[in-house]
Enzyme design. Structure first.
Site: not given
Ligand code: ADP
Ligand code: AMP
Length: 227
Positions: A13, A88, A127, A161, A172
């Site tokens: 995302k 969420r 990541r 992270r 999560r």
């Molecule tokens: P989210 O925001 O949904 O938690 P991220 O955008 O941070 O996910 O992506 C998680 C990890 O996977 C990052 O390190 C990113 O570079 C990698 N990634 C994202 N999309 C893809 C994909 N289509 N294929 C492989 N790796 C990906």
């Molecule tokens: P993310 O960066 O989207 O993976 O979010 C990291 C963490 O932030 C999650 O595991 C939750 O603890 C908190 N968080 C982010 N967005 C929300 C939401 N919309 N509702 C509740 N918790 C959230």
């Protein structure tokens, strides 16, 4: 256009939201990023949020709704926004509906990125992000062009992270399946859900999203001109 990106942690995302933000000028509202900023503020609220995130739990709905309310009213959202990480839960989605209606806005599309659990764990494990500008990378799938140097801002410091540790990731994913997955039927029933294969390489996922946004833009123009 007002778009939601939906999918489990690690689905891609944030990666795609950043691209859409750059490409279409939509404001990027990433609640995880907002909360991480809040968690380092040194306030009592920040400490509470930090503890919840470290647990892999969800921050309470009332806190999240107020956080987003302040953002969707900001001037940079006039052209539209892309939500990454919100809503969420069903109560968050319902509050968003009310909020948008009172602002005379509507959702254009909810795009679900479908990725299997094995790939999610692999993506989260690799990541990392630039410590200065937050640009996201992956050890295997998205390395910086020059090793150790951020493509976007040139900084040379990166971080991983805290909540990307395997034990927290499991919590999560459980929170996603329990509280967030019910949003899929919620938006499907409203005719907004578009599902794409998030297992594809990053550029291919981007193309699929752009195709959906292209269609949505045409429909919006049609509605504005003829209805
Ligand atoms: P989210 O925001 O949904 O938690 P991220 O955008 O941070 O996910 O992506 C998680 C990890 O996977 C990052 O390190 C990113 O570079 C990698 N990634 C994202 N999309 C893809 C994909 N289509 N294929 C492989 N790796 C990906
Ligand atoms: P993310 O960066 O989207 O993976 O979010 C990291 C963490 O932030 C999650 O595991 C939750 O603890 C908190 N968080 C982010 N967005 C929300 C939401 N919309 N509702 C509740 N918790 C959230």
């Amino acid at each position: 256009m007002n778009v939601i990106l939906l999918g489990p942690p690690g689905a891609g995302k944030g990666t795609q939201a950043e691209h859409i933000h750059q490409q279409y000028g939509l404001a990027k509202l990433a609640t995880g990023d907002m909360l991480r900023a809040c968690a380092t503020s040194g306030t009592a609220m920040g400490d509470r949020i930090k503890a919840i995130m470290a647990e892999g739990a969800l921050v309470p709905d009332d806190v999240m709704v107020e956080l987003i309310r302040g953002r969707v009213q900001a001037p940079d959202c006039l052209n539209g926004f892309i939500l990454d990480g919100f809503p969420r839960t069903i109560p968050q989605a319902e509050a968003l509906d009310v909020m948008l209606e009172s602002e005379g806005k509507r959702l254009t599309a909810v795009i679900e990125l479908q990725v299997n659990d094995t790939a999610l764990v692999e993506r989260i494990a690799g990541r990392f992000a630039c410590a200065k500008c937050g640009a996201g990378y992956h050890d295997a799938f998205k390395r910086p062009n020059v090793q150790g140097v951020c493509d976007v801002c040139g900084a040379d410091t990166f971080f991983r992270r805290e909540d990307d540790k395997p034990e927290t990731v499991a919590k999560r994913l459980e929170a996603y399946n329990r509280a967030t997955a019910p949003l899929l039927p919620y938006y499907r029933e409203r005719g907004l859900l578009r599902t794409i294969d998030g297992m594809a390489p990053i550029a291919q996922v981007t193309q699929a999203i752009e195709a959906i946004l292209g269609d949505a833009a045409k429909q919006l123009t049609y509605r504005q001109n003829f209805l």
